[in-house]
Structure formats: C-alpha cells, structure tokens
Design a protein around this motif. Structure first.
Motif, PDB file in Angstrom:
ATOM      1  N   TYR A 164       0.846  -1.194   0.000  1.00 27.87           N
ATOM      2  CA  TYR A 164       0.000   0.000   0.000  1.00 27.87           C
ATOM      3  C   TYR A 164       0.881   1.244   0.000  1.00 27.87           C
ATOM      4  CZ  TYR A 164      -3.903  -3.039   1.336  1.00 27.87           C
ATOM      5  OH  TYR A 164      -4.861  -4.020   1.357  1.00 27.87           O
ATOM      6  N   LEU A 165       0.321   2.354  -0.440  1.00 26.38           N
ATOM      7  CA  LEU A 165       1.050   3.612  -0.317  1.00 26.38           C
ATOM      8  C   LEU A 165       1.200   3.968   1.156  1.00 26.38           C
ATOM      9  CD1 LEU A 165      -0.300   6.018  -3.104  1.00 26.38           C
ATOM     10  CD2 LEU A 165       1.377   4.168  -3.254  1.00 26.38           C
ATOM     11  N   THR A 166       2.242   4.720   1.470  1.00 24.36           N
ATOM     12  CA  THR A 166       2.453   5.175   2.838  1.00 24.36           C
ATOM     13  C   THR A 166       1.560   6.378   3.128  1.00 24.36           C
ATOM     14  OG1 THR A 166       4.190   6.733   2.217  1.00 24.36           O
ATOM     15  CG2 THR A 166       4.872   4.463   2.687  1.00 24.36           C
ATOM     16  N   LYS A 167       1.500   6.780   4.378  1.00 20.97           N
ATOM     17  CA  LYS A 167       0.714   7.959   4.758  1.00 20.97           C
ATOM     18  C   LYS A 167       1.185   9.203   4.011  1.00 20.97           C
ATOM     19  CE  LYS A 167       0.194   6.024   9.384  1.00 20.97           C
ATOM     20  NZ  LYS A 167       0.614   6.153  10.798  1.00 20.97           N
ATOM     21  N   ASP A 168       2.498   9.384   3.930  1.00 23.66           N
ATOM     22  CA  ASP A 168       3.040  10.556   3.235  1.00 23.66           C
ATOM     23  C   ASP A 168       2.737  10.506   1.740  1.00 23.66           C
ATOM     24  OD1 ASP A 168       4.019  11.707   5.533  1.00 23.66           O
ATOM     25  OD2 ASP A 168       6.049  10.895   5.294  1.00 23.66           O
ATOM     26  N   GLU A 169       2.798   9.314   1.155  1.00 24.35           N
ATOM     27  CA  GLU A 169       2.493   9.178  -0.276  1.00 24.35           C
ATOM     28  C   GLU A 169       1.026   9.498  -0.542  1.00 24.35           C
ATOM     29  OE1 GLU A 169       5.875   5.818  -1.456  1.00 24.35           O
ATOM     30  OE2 GLU A 169       3.891   5.203  -0.751  1.00 24.35           O
ATOM     31  N   TYR A 170       0.141   9.041   0.355  1.00 25.11           N
ATOM     32  CA  TYR A 170      -1.279   9.374   0.219  1.00 25.11           C
ATOM     33  C   TYR A 170      -1.496  10.888   0.358  1.00 25.11           C
ATOM     34  CZ  TYR A 170      -3.886   4.963  -0.031  1.00 25.11           C
ATOM     35  OH  TYR A 170      -4.454   3.790  -0.451  1.00 25.11           O
ATOM     36  N   LYS A 171      -0.779  11.498   1.282  1.00 22.32           N
ATOM     37  CA  LYS A 171      -0.909  12.943   1.489  1.00 22.32           C
ATOM     38  C   LYS A 171      -0.534  13.710   0.231  1.00 22.32           C
ATOM     39  CE  LYS A 171       0.783  16.706   4.451  1.00 22.32           C
ATOM     40  NZ  LYS A 171       1.696  17.054   5.569  1.00 22.32           N
ATOM     41  N   ASP A 172       0.593  13.339  -0.376  1.00 25.86           N
ATOM     42  CA  ASP A 172       1.033  14.002  -1.614  1.00 25.86           C
ATOM     43  C   ASP A 172       0.052  13.738  -2.761  1.00 25.86           C
ATOM     44  OD1 ASP A 172       3.264  14.966  -0.317  1.00 25.86           O
ATOM     45  OD2 ASP A 172       4.594  13.371  -1.028  1.00 25.86           O
ATOM     46  N   LEU A 173      -0.485  12.528  -2.802  1.00 29.38           N
ATOM     47  CA  LEU A 173      -1.439  12.182  -3.850  1.00 29.38           C
ATOM     48  C   LEU A 173      -2.721  12.999  -3.699  1.00 29.38           C
ATOM     49  CD1 LEU A 173      -2.325  10.468  -6.241  1.00 29.38           C
ATOM     50  CD2 LEU A 173      -2.965   8.658  -4.639  1.00 29.38           C
ATOM     51  N   ARG A 174      -3.200  13.170  -2.467  1.00 24.50           N
ATOM     52  CA  ARG A 174      -4.400  13.975  -2.238  1.00 24.50           C
ATOM     53  C   ARG A 174      -4.196  15.415  -2.679  1.00 24.50           C
ATOM     54  NH1 ARG A 174      -4.559  11.543   2.754  1.00 24.50           N
ATOM     55  NH2 ARG A 174      -4.223  13.515   3.851  1.00 24.50           N
ATOM     56  N   LEU A 175      -3.008  15.953  -2.392  1.00 25.21           N
ATOM     57  CA  LEU A 175      -2.711  17.325  -2.805  1.00 25.21           C
ATOM     58  C   LEU A 175      -2.773  17.453  -4.320  1.00 25.21           C
ATOM     59  CD1 LEU A 175       0.281  18.234  -0.430  1.00 25.21           C
ATOM     60  CD2 LEU A 175      -2.021  19.221  -0.384  1.00 25.21           C
ATOM     61  N   PHE A 176      -2.172  16.484  -5.025  1.00 24.43           N
ATOM     62  CA  PHE A 176      -2.197  16.501  -6.490  1.00 24.43           C
ATOM     63  C   PHE A 176      -3.625  16.406  -7.013  1.00 24.43           C
ATOM     64  CE2 PHE A 176      -2.595  13.876 -10.317  1.00 24.43           C
ATOM     65  CZ  PHE A 176      -1.965  14.705 -11.235  1.00 24.43           C
ATOM     66  N   LEU A 177      -4.421  15.489  -6.454  1.00 27.05           N
ATOM     67  CA  LEU A 177      -5.789  15.289  -6.934  1.00 27.05           C
ATOM     68  C   LEU A 177      -6.653  16.518  -6.663  1.00 27.05           C
ATOM     69  CD1 LEU A 177      -6.321  11.590  -5.797  1.00 27.05           C
ATOM     70  CD2 LEU A 177      -5.936  12.405  -8.118  1.00 27.05           C
ATOM     71  N   ASN A 178      -6.460  17.143  -5.502  1.00 22.40           N
ATOM     72  CA  ASN A 178      -7.217  18.347  -5.175  1.00 22.40           C
ATOM     73  C   ASN A 178      -6.880  19.507  -6.118  1.00 22.40           C
ATOM     74  OD1 ASN A 178      -8.522  17.086  -3.050  1.00 22.40           O
ATOM     75  ND2 ASN A 178      -7.065  17.805  -1.505  1.00 22.40           N
TER      76      ASN A 178
END
Length: 265
Positions: A248-262
C-alpha cells in the motif's frame, strides 16, 4: 435500474479500509485495534474484521469519532512488476499477467499506465476510475533506468533535450501496434551512467506514458532497449520493494497524492 438494497451494498466499506482511509492508522494497525475491541459502530464494540461500514454509521476509536474523508475513499497500491508479465486482466495467448501474481483482493483494481512484457518495475494500481484517469493523463515525472545496445551519441542527447517528432516511430513498437507516428516531448532530465559502443546505461525522467515511448525513441537512433525499469512515478518510488511484491502507499504518499488530486479537480 438497481434496487435500494443493491445500492446500499455498493456504498458499504470494509471497516479496516474505512479506518485506514480516514485516520493515521494503517490497515494492519486498524485490524489490530478492531481485534482489541477499541472500535465501535453506533456505540457497539466491533471485533469482526469482516465488518462493513454504511454511510450513516458512526465509527469511533475509543471516544474519538472517525469522520469520512471524501478525498481519500480510494486505495492505491504499488507493484514491482517482473519481466515476463503483461499489464492486463487476461491474455488470449495464455501468457502470465500481473493479476496472476497479485492477491485476489486486487482483481478489480485498474493499472495506472502500462509497462510492456519485457519491461519491469513500478506499476500503480487503484480501485478508483477517477484516480486512475487523473494519474494516467498527468504530466507527473516518470523515472526509468535503461540499458541500450550501443552508444548515446550527440544526436540522441539533442533529441532528449529538445524533443523529437517522428512520422515513422515503428522501430521499437509492438508489431501489431496501430500507432505509427509519435511526438516526443523533451525529457525532464537524463543522466548517462555508462556510454560505450557495446552498450550504454542511463537514467531518464519523462512526463508522458505513451505506447512503448522509450523503445520507439531510442529505436529511431538504432538503439535497442535491452533493459527497462521504471522505479519512480510522481515522487512515489520502488525503494526496496522486492520484484513481484506489492504494498500500500504510505501515509506521506497518500498525502502528496491527495494534494495533487485536489489541485487537478
């Protein structure tokens, strides 16, 4: 049309997934606190790992209510694809596909982009069509390590720096590909690791993911790609993930992904 009960089933989410998507707990940590009786739904403690959460349920860890984060109700995993697997659901010729190696719980996931049969490395997969589309069509950096059967001469470097437009981009393409011409944007970056007449190694960063793009690019200069491995996509890196394994992606990877998607809504 779907009945009310069928729609409700579709909206239900497995409890550990709900917790991991809407808190700082990983799925493994979520399973542990569920088994320890620390999680309740609508005031009732729950220990069954198969429990599902409905949209109107109130989930608590201890006394803290876990609220749904609408921006994160999806899952993304990373897979380190070995050579000799196809990035597809099934193959009419019976060749091995990535879903033969991945856990069955990922059978409904969509690969984000492709790596051909002879290539290896990082493949992202997700259960969200929206996430898949946004990442596939993004200009996020993809980084590869490549080995070619010849020398990286000046014309190759000029094309990496300035881009290249080819009417005939079939060298390096699959024999059944219908794509004949191709426009290559300038590489984001490149590093020549070794350079000689027998073979050369380099690291390249590009912002596209076209059909056999790198094999076609180097093929135009008479250079056959002998090895190709993608090890980074949009800042998400393979690191030490073994070949044939997923995570799975890490917490930090999810955080960066959310920023990109937003930013790309």
């Amino acid at each position: 049309m779907k009945g009310k009960n069928e729609e409700q089933v579709e909206e239900e989410t497995r409890l550990n997934k709900f917790i991991s998507h809407n808190s700082n707990y990983s799925r493994r940590e979520a399973d542990k606190i569920i088994e320890e009786g620390k999680v309740s739904i609508n005031g009732t403690p729950v220990k069954n790992l198969a429990t599902k959460v409905k949209p109107d349920d109130i989930v608590r860890i201890g006394k803290k209510i876990i609220k749904e984060d609408k921006n994160r109700m999806y899952t993304v995993i990373m897979y380190n694809k070995p050579k000799g697997e196809l990035v597809t659901k099934n193959d009419p010729q019976g060749r091995k596909v990535i879903f033969d190696s991945l856990d069955k719980k990922y059978k409904h996931f969509m690969p984000i982009g492709r790596l051909d049969y002879s290539s290896e490395g990082l493949i992202l997969l997700t259960d969200s069509v929206d996430v898949a589309n946004k990442l596939m069509h993004s200009k996020l950096e993809r980084i590869y390590k490549i080995k070619v059967n010849g020398e990286i001469h000046k014309k190759v470097e000029e094309a990496m720096l300035n881009g290249l437009e080819l009417e005939d981009a079939t060298t390096g393409a699959h024999e059944k590909s219908k794509i004949k011409s191709m426009n290559f944007e300038p590489f984001i970056a490149y590093q020549i690791i070794s350079n000689n007449k027998n073979f050369s190694k380099l690291k390249v960063a590009i912002a596209e993911g076209k059909n056999r793009e790198l094999r076609r690019f180097f093929g135009h200069f008479g250079l056959e790609v002998m090895d190709l491995k993608r090890f980074e996509f949009g800042g998400i890196s393979l690191n030490n993930l073994p070949t044939g394994k997923s995570r799975y992606l890490t917490k930090d990877e999810y955080k960066d992904l959310r920023l990109f998607l937003n930013e790309n809504e």
